[in-house]
Design a protein around this motif. Structure first.
Motif, mmCIF file in Angstrom:
data_model
loop_
_atom_site.group_PDB
_atom_site.id
_atom_site.type_symbol
_atom_site.label_atom_id
_atom_site.label_comp_id
_atom_site.label_asym_id
_atom_site.label_seq_id
_atom_site.Cartn_x
_atom_site.Cartn_y
_atom_site.Cartn_z
ATOM 1 N N GLN A 6 10.589 -35.865 -34.514
ATOM 2 C CA GLN A 6 9.365 -36.131 -33.785
ATOM 3 C C GLN A 6 8.678 -34.707 -33.754
ATOM 4 O OE1 GLN A 6 7.521 -37.923 -33.213
ATOM 5 N NE2 GLN A 6 5.771 -37.482 -31.104
ATOM 6 N N PRO A 7 7.980 -34.590 -34.843
ATOM 7 C CA PRO A 7 7.267 -35.118 -35.574
ATOM 8 C C PRO A 7 8.460 -35.594 -36.896
ATOM 9 C CG PRO A 7 6.307 -33.262 -36.534
ATOM 10 C CD PRO A 7 7.375 -32.872 -34.621
ATOM 11 N N VAL A 13 3.668 -38.772 -36.524
ATOM 12 C CA VAL A 13 4.265 -38.687 -35.629
ATOM 13 C C VAL A 13 4.490 -40.198 -34.279
ATOM 14 C CG1 VAL A 13 3.323 -36.298 -34.393
ATOM 15 C CG2 VAL A 13 1.896 -38.334 -34.435
ATOM 16 N N GLY A 43 4.596 -31.568 -32.586
ATOM 17 C CA GLY A 43 4.047 -33.396 -32.424
ATOM 18 C C GLY A 43 3.871 -33.006 -30.948
ATOM 19 N N SER A 47 0.254 -35.702 -30.184
ATOM 20 C CA SER A 47 0.207 -36.886 -30.017
ATOM 21 C C SER A 47 -0.198 -36.692 -28.837
ATOM 22 C CB SER A 47 1.679 -37.127 -30.651
ATOM 23 O OG SER A 47 3.075 -36.532 -29.492
#
Length: 202
Positions: A6-7, A13, A43, A47
């Protein structure tokens, strides 16, 4: 064990709901969920997943330092105590005598939201690069919200950009070359300006 990044290696992501779904599968089958966060800052900035979400959904995850502004190292986080990990580090020469120096870096990165700010900066610079490619009709391999962009270039386009920039070839795709362009916490506006200007000439 289920191991994810992650990512991801392609800059995409996992959302909070996707991580929750993975958690459910791991619970059903008695699996450990490990999240490799070498680039975690990028990430988090791109996200709906937060550090508390990771602590709740993952068994173990890492917080990237080297790729996110630190001079060296990563932090590993166990959602529940792991009594044997420290002993395993010692037995395998993984416990540094001056390990507190690594912690000092993370203390600085986690002060005044610095970690989030510098990685968000990298993502913003990468989106400028993505927009530059889109403006001349060059497709991207994935819609990446993070600091990694994979442009689908002809060999001639790749060669032209490689004269002045580091272009990392990843794979062939539909007869084109997927080439990675990666920004970082320290990427400057004028460097991205120059790249965008070169892209406009392709």
């Amino acid at each position: 064990m289920v191991y994810i990044s992650q990512p991801t290696e392609y800059g995409t992501v996992y959302s909070r709901s996707e991580l929750a779904a993975l958690r459910s599968v791991c619970d059903e089958f008695g699996l450990t969920l490990f999240v490799d966060g070498a680039r975690l800052g990028y990430g988090l900035a791109a996200s709906d997943v937060t550090l508390p979400d990771l602590a709740r959904l993952a068994d173990v995850f890492t917080i990237g330092g080297t790729k996110c502004g630190a001079a060296f190292g990563e932090a590993i986080v166990f959602a529940t105590p792991h009594p044997y990990f420290r002993n395993a580090m010692k037995q395998n020469s993984g416990l540094l005598a001056k390990g507190w120096l690594l912690g000092a870096q993370f203390e600085a990165l986690f002060t005044d939201s610095l970690y989030e700010a510098i990685t968000a900066h990298a993502n913003e610079q990468a989106q400028r690069i993505a927009a530059a490619f889109a403006s001349v009709g060059i497709r991207l391999l994935f819609d990446s919200p993070t600091n990694q962009q994979f442009a689908l270039l002809t060999p001639e386009q790749e060669a032209a950009l490689s004269e002045d920039y580091v272009c990392q070839f990843f794979e062939e795709h539909d007869g084109l070359r997927a080439v990675r362009f990666c920004t970082s916490w320290s990427t400057r506006d004028d460097d991205v300006d120059a790249l965008c200007a070169s892209i406009a000439q392709l």
